[in-house]
Design an enzyme around this catalytic site. Structure first.
Site, short mmCIF file in Angstrom:
data_model
loop_
_atom_site.label_atom_id
_atom_site.label_comp_id
_atom_site.label_asym_id
_atom_site.label_seq_id
_atom_site.Cartn_x
_atom_site.Cartn_y
_atom_site.Cartn_z
N ARG A 167 0.82 -1.22 0.00
CA ARG A 167 0.00 0.00 0.00
C ARG A 167 0.85 1.27 0.00
O ARG A 167 0.42 2.32 -0.50
CB ARG A 167 -0.95 0.00 1.20
CG ARG A 167 -2.05 1.07 1.14
CD ARG A 167 -3.09 0.85 2.23
NE ARG A 167 -4.22 1.78 2.11
CZ ARG A 167 -4.45 2.80 2.94
NH1 ARG A 167 -3.61 3.01 3.95
NH2 ARG A 167 -5.49 3.58 2.77
N ILE B 137 -6.89 7.68 -1.21
CA ILE B 137 -6.92 6.23 -1.29
C ILE B 137 -7.84 5.76 -0.17
O ILE B 137 -7.77 6.25 0.97
CB ILE B 137 -5.49 5.65 -1.13
CG1 ILE B 137 -5.50 4.12 -1.20
CG2 ILE B 137 -4.82 6.11 0.15
CD1 ILE B 137 -4.09 3.51 -1.22
N SER B 138 -8.76 4.85 -0.47
CA SER B 138 -9.78 4.46 0.49
C SER B 138 -9.20 3.71 1.69
O SER B 138 -8.13 3.10 1.62
CB SER B 138 -10.84 3.57 -0.19
OG SER B 138 -11.58 4.30 -1.13
N GLN B 139 -9.96 3.76 2.77
CA GLN B 139 -9.65 3.02 3.99
C GLN B 139 -9.50 1.53 3.65
O GLN B 139 -10.33 0.96 2.95
CB GLN B 139 -10.80 3.24 4.96
CG GLN B 139 -10.73 2.52 6.27
CD GLN B 139 -12.01 2.71 7.08
OE1 GLN B 139 -12.89 3.48 6.69
NE2 GLN B 139 -12.10 2.00 8.20
#
Length: 222
Positions: free
Chosen positions: A33, A59-61
């Protein structure tokens, strides 16, 4: 704490939060990530939070990525459509699980960087384009799975996308015009029609057509 230790801690958090699909957990474990976020946020890459990626986008959780991917029930022979490439992180996770991924992003600069990251990871089963995700990708339809990472404001499933879903296919999409009343919804297509299943509350930016208008993208669980 090392990156590996932070990643293990995140995976444990995901398991405790209901992510039980070992293939999804394995895909998340294999996707670094930290390469999908700016260098200044590398130390937060394995925290369960959304992070900025530029152009007012995020960027999403990780929990949202994991839960929506799990809800999609992706198989290794599936052709998948993703609406909203963003940083490319969700695409990298999906690419580990499916045969072929097609992904669409409104912001071309974001898409260019995402494609560079996927190439860096030597992920070669992704085809990407800049464009209007509300129209889907009819030239490549039908799809076995469709994942949408922005909220559809209508009450019914977006017809342009469900029309591109094959029989037996699944679409996972946030729905709701008000951010505090949005829910992730799973649609299944059968010979009899479209079946709807409401899953959990979230907050996403709206699914917008045409060219970007400086919208900010964020996703997190309620």
């Amino acid at each position: 704490m090392s990156i590996e230790a932070r990643k293990i801690r995140l995976l444990m958090q995901l398991r405790k939060s209901g992510v039980t699909d070992t293939r999804v957990l394995g895909a998340i474990e294999r996707v670094p990530r930290e390469i999908f976020v700016p260098e200044t946020f590398h130390d937060q890459a394995y925290e369960d939070m959304a992070l900025p990626i530029g152009m007012g986008q995020t960027i999403s959780q990780p929990l949202i990525v994991a839960l929506m991917t799990q809800a999609l029930e992706v198989g290794d022979r599936h052709k998948v459509l993703e609406i909203g490439t963003g940083s490319g992180y969700q695409a990298a996770v999906l690419a580990r699980l499916c045969r072929r991924l097609y992904t669409i992003e409104r912001h071309k600069p974001l898409l260019d960087v995402a494609q560079q990251r996927l190439a860096q990871m030597r992920i070669h089963n992704v085809t990407a384009k800049a464009g209007d995700g509300t129209k889907g990708w009819p030239e490549q339809a039908p799809f076995e799975r469709i994942l949408v990472t922005a909220a559809h404001g209508g009450i019914e499933a977006p017809k342009a996308l469900t029309d591109q879903l094959g029989v037996g296919g699944i679409m996972v999409i946030p729905m709701g015009s008000e951010r505090r009343k949005q829910r992730v919804v799973r649609f299944r297509r059968s010979d009899a029609g479209i079946e709807r299943e409401d899953l959990w509350p979230v907050r996403f930016v709206p699914l917008l057509p045409d060219e970007p208008e400086g919208d900010a993208s964020a996703a997190h669980r309620e």
